[in-house]
Design a protein around this motif. Sequence first.
Motif, PDB file in Angstrom:
ATOM      1  N   PHE A   1     -10.956  57.573  27.920  1.00 26.67           N
ATOM      2  CA  PHE A   1     -11.185  56.373  28.731  1.00 26.67           C
ATOM      3  C   PHE A   1     -11.942  55.324  27.928  1.00 26.67           C
ATOM      4  O   PHE A   1     -11.648  54.130  28.021  1.00 26.67           O
ATOM      5  N   SER A   2     -12.913  55.770  27.132  1.00 20.63           N
ATOM      6  CA  SER A   2     -13.650  54.841  26.272  1.00 20.63           C
ATOM      7  C   SER A   2     -12.708  54.166  25.289  1.00 20.63           C
ATOM      8  O   SER A   2     -12.790  52.956  25.063  1.00 20.63           O
ATOM      9  N   LEU A   3     -11.806  54.944  24.708  1.00 24.21           N
ATOM     10  CA  LEU A   3     -10.837  54.403  23.759  1.00 24.21           C
ATOM     11  C   LEU A   3      -9.923  53.378  24.429  1.00 24.21           C
ATOM     12  O   LEU A   3      -9.715  52.281  23.909  1.00 24.21           O
ATOM     13  N   LEU A   4      -9.381  53.725  25.585  1.00 25.77           N
ATOM     14  CA  LEU A   4      -8.464  52.817  26.285  1.00 25.77           C
ATOM     15  C   LEU A   4      -9.167  51.517  26.709  1.00 25.77           C
ATOM     16  O   LEU A   4      -8.600  50.433  26.548  1.00 25.77           O
ATOM     17  N   LEU A   5     -10.365  51.632  27.221  1.00 22.82           N
ATOM     18  CA  LEU A   5     -11.117  50.422  27.603  1.00 22.82           C
ATOM     19  C   LEU A   5     -11.476  49.592  26.369  1.00 22.82           C
ATOM     20  O   LEU A   5     -11.433  48.361  26.406  1.00 22.82           O
ATOM     21  N   THR A   6     -11.802  50.264  25.279  1.00 22.03           N
ATOM     22  CA  THR A   6     -12.106  49.541  24.043  1.00 22.03           C
ATOM     23  C   THR A   6     -10.884  48.760  23.568  1.00 22.03           C
ATOM     24  O   THR A   6     -10.997  47.584  23.198  1.00 22.03           O
ATOM     25  N   ILE A   7      -9.735  49.400  23.583  1.00 18.93           N
ATOM     26  CA  ILE A   7      -8.496  48.714  23.179  1.00 18.93           C
ATOM     27  C   ILE A   7      -8.253  47.504  24.067  1.00 18.93           C
ATOM     28  O   ILE A   7      -7.952  46.414  23.571  1.00 18.93           O
ATOM     29  N   LEU A   8      -8.395  47.681  25.376  1.00 13.94           N
ATOM     30  CA  LEU A   8      -8.199  46.563  26.305  1.00 13.94           C
ATOM     31  C   LEU A   8      -9.153  45.413  26.001  1.00 13.94           C
ATOM     32  O   LEU A   8      -8.728  44.267  25.844  1.00 13.94           O
ATOM     33  N   PHE A   9     -10.448  45.711  25.896  1.00 10.21           N
ATOM     34  CA  PHE A   9     -11.436  44.647  25.710  1.00 10.21           C
ATOM     35  C   PHE A   9     -11.353  43.994  24.332  1.00 10.21           C
ATOM     36  O   PHE A   9     -11.500  42.775  24.215  1.00 10.21           O
ATOM     37  N   VAL A  10     -11.120  44.767  23.290  1.00  7.18           N
ATOM     38  CA  VAL A  10     -10.995  44.172  21.952  1.00  7.18           C
ATOM     39  C   VAL A  10      -9.734  43.315  21.884  1.00  7.18           C
ATOM     40  O   VAL A  10      -9.758  42.198  21.371  1.00  7.18           O
ATOM     41  N   TYR A  11      -8.640  43.820  22.425  1.00  3.47           N
ATOM     42  CA  TYR A  11      -7.393  43.062  22.428  1.00  3.47           C
ATOM     43  C   TYR A  11      -7.563  41.731  23.170  1.00  3.47           C
ATOM     44  O   TYR A  11      -7.177  40.682  22.649  1.00  3.47           O
ATOM     45  N   THR A  12      -8.127  41.783  24.377  1.00  3.21           N
ATOM     46  CA  THR A  12      -8.250  40.542  25.156  1.00  3.21           C
ATOM     47  C   THR A  12      -9.263  39.594  24.518  1.00  3.21           C
ATOM     48  O   THR A  12      -9.046  38.381  24.507  1.00  3.21           O
ATOM     49  N   ALA A  13     -10.345  40.126  23.979  1.00  2.00           N
ATOM     50  CA  ALA A  13     -11.344  39.263  23.341  1.00  2.00           C
ATOM     51  C   ALA A  13     -10.783  38.575  22.102  1.00  2.00           C
ATOM     52  O   ALA A  13     -10.943  37.362  21.920  1.00  2.00           O
ATOM     53  N   VAL A  14     -10.114  39.333  21.256  1.00  2.00           N
ATOM     54  CA  VAL A  14      -9.540  38.758  20.034  1.00  2.00           C
ATOM     55  C   VAL A  14      -8.469  37.734  20.392  1.00  2.00           C
ATOM     56  O   VAL A  14      -8.403  36.649  19.801  1.00  2.00           O
ATOM     57  N   SER A  15      -7.650  38.048  21.377  1.00  2.00           N
ATOM     58  CA  SER A  15      -6.619  37.111  21.820  1.00  2.00           C
ATOM     59  C   SER A  15      -7.236  35.792  22.283  1.00  2.00           C
ATOM     60  O   SER A  15      -6.739  34.712  21.968  1.00  2.00           O
ATOM     61  N   LYS A  16      -8.334  35.882  23.023  1.00  2.00           N
ATOM     62  CA  LYS A  16      -9.015  34.671  23.505  1.00  2.00           C
ATOM     63  C   LYS A  16      -9.648  33.899  22.350  1.00  2.00           C
ATOM     64  O   LYS A  16      -9.585  32.669  22.320  1.00  2.00           O
ATOM     65  N   LEU A  17     -10.267  34.606  21.419  1.00  2.00           N
ATOM     66  CA  LEU A  17     -10.943  33.928  20.316  1.00  2.00           C
ATOM     67  C   LEU A  17      -9.962  33.296  19.332  1.00  2.00           C
ATOM     68  O   LEU A  17     -10.229  32.226  18.794  1.00  2.00           O
ATOM     69  N   VAL A  18      -8.829  33.946  19.096  1.00  4.17           N
ATOM     70  CA  VAL A  18      -7.822  33.398  18.186  1.00  4.17           C
ATOM     71  C   VAL A  18      -7.252  32.088  18.737  1.00  4.17           C
ATOM     72  O   VAL A  18      -6.972  31.163  17.984  1.00  4.17           O
ATOM     73  N   HIS A  19      -7.120  32.029  20.046  1.00  2.63           N
ATOM     74  CA  HIS A  19      -6.579  30.832  20.707  1.00  2.63           C
ATOM     75  C   HIS A  19      -7.630  30.236  21.635  1.00  2.63           C
ATOM     76  O   HIS A  19      -7.349  29.932  22.794  1.00  2.63           O
ATOM     77  N   LEU A  20      -8.840  30.058  21.102  1.00  6.20           N
ATOM     78  CA  LEU A  20      -9.967  29.623  21.924  1.00  6.20           C
ATOM     79  C   LEU A  20      -9.720  28.284  22.604  1.00  6.20           C
ATOM     80  O   LEU A  20     -10.034  28.108  23.780  1.00  6.20           O
ATOM     81  N   ASP A  21      -9.130  27.344  21.889  1.00  3.94           N
ATOM     82  CA  ASP A  21      -8.879  26.032  22.484  1.00  3.94           C
ATOM     83  C   ASP A  21      -7.905  26.118  23.660  1.00  3.94           C
ATOM     84  O   ASP A  21      -8.102  25.494  24.705  1.00  3.94           O
ATOM     85  N   ILE A  22      -6.870  26.923  23.521  1.00  6.06           N
ATOM     86  CA  ILE A  22      -5.903  27.111  24.614  1.00  6.06           C
ATOM     87  C   ILE A  22      -6.552  27.851  25.774  1.00  6.06           C
ATOM     88  O   ILE A  22      -6.357  27.482  26.941  1.00  6.06           O
ATOM     89  N   PHE A  23      -7.344  28.881  25.463  1.00  6.44           N
ATOM     90  CA  PHE A  23      -8.027  29.635  26.505  1.00  6.44           C
ATOM     91  C   PHE A  23      -8.955  28.720  27.311  1.00  6.44           C
ATOM     92  O   PHE A  23      -8.950  28.743  28.541  1.00  6.44           O
ATOM     93  N   GLN A  24      -9.724  27.887  26.616  1.00  4.59           N
ATOM     94  CA  GLN A  24     -10.636  26.982  27.316  1.00  4.59           C
ATOM     95  C   GLN A  24      -9.853  25.955  28.140  1.00  4.59           C
ATOM     96  O   GLN A  24     -10.214  25.660  29.279  1.00  4.59           O
ATOM     97  N   TRP A  25      -8.778  25.430  27.595  1.00  2.00           N
ATOM     98  CA  TRP A  25      -7.957  24.464  28.329  1.00  2.00           C
ATOM     99  C   TRP A  25      -7.394  25.085  29.611  1.00  2.00           C
ATOM    100  O   TRP A  25      -7.385  24.458  30.663  1.00  2.00           O
ATOM    101  N   ARG A  26      -6.946  26.340  29.509  1.00  2.19           N
ATOM    102  CA  ARG A  26      -6.428  27.025  30.702  1.00  2.19           C
ATOM    103  C   ARG A  26      -7.535  27.262  31.727  1.00  2.19           C
ATOM    104  O   ARG A  26      -7.309  27.143  32.925  1.00  2.19           O
ATOM    105  N   LEU A  27      -8.715  27.613  31.258  1.00  2.31           N
ATOM    106  CA  LEU A  27      -9.846  27.805  32.175  1.00  2.31           C
ATOM    107  C   LEU A  27     -10.209  26.503  32.889  1.00  2.31           C
ATOM    108  O   LEU A  27     -10.590  26.527  34.062  1.00  2.31           O
ATOM    109  N   GLU A  28     -10.086  25.406  32.180  1.00  4.46           N
ATOM    110  CA  GLU A  28     -10.392  24.104  32.794  1.00  4.46           C
ATOM    111  C   GLU A  28      -9.424  23.773  33.930  1.00  4.46           C
ATOM    112  O   GLU A  28      -9.738  22.958  34.788  1.00  4.46           O
ATOM    113  N   ARG A  29      -8.265  24.396  33.941  1.00  6.91           N
ATOM    114  CA  ARG A  29      -7.273  24.181  34.996  1.00  6.91           C
ATOM    115  C   ARG A  29      -7.391  25.191  36.130  1.00  6.91           C
ATOM    116  O   ARG A  29      -6.702  25.068  37.138  1.00  6.91           O
ATOM    117  N   MET A  30      -8.231  26.212  35.974  1.00  8.43           N
ATOM    118  CA  MET A  30      -8.356  27.269  36.973  1.00  8.43           C
ATOM    119  C   MET A  30      -9.198  26.796  38.159  1.00  8.43           C
ATOM    120  O   MET A  30     -10.228  26.140  37.964  1.00  8.43           O
TER     121      MET A  30
END
Length: 145
Positions: free
Chosen positions: A14-43
């Motif tokens: 479970f630790s491994l699976l949660l780590t994969i989920l959180f690292v994947y989503t965090a890296v995805s957000k950081l790689v496309h930080l400008d797009i992520f922030q723009w989408r949040l501004e529309r939420m």
Amino acid sequence: MSFKGIHSKLVNLFSLLLTILFVYTAVSKLVHLDIFQWRLERMPYISPYASLISWGMPFLELVIAGLLWFPKYRNMAFYASFILLGLFTTYIIVVLKYSDSIPCSCGGVISALGWRDHILLNVSFMVLSLLGILWSKKRYNMQTN
């Protein structure tokens, strides 16, 4: 194999699976930080906090992912995982029920999921977090007795 051994291996899984989920989503957000922030501004409801969330969320996800690998902090990380996923799932449900505009701020493969699938994914990981909490406590209680 005893239940103690099975629970220990499942908690690690479970630790491994949660780590994969959180690292994947965090890296995805950081790689496309400008797009992520723009989408949040529309939420709905959270747009005033888009800048804070765009930096804070990936940081929090990476911290939780790291804490999952330290036995001393694992239970706290399971709680944090459960709370974070629960808050996000609740937010999705509220937006789906009460808002006209429902943009997705997800990245990568997860953005291809529909809302129902996204909720099911989150609830599945919440169950893993909850089982991790319960079985980590059981393991700790067995070790102290």
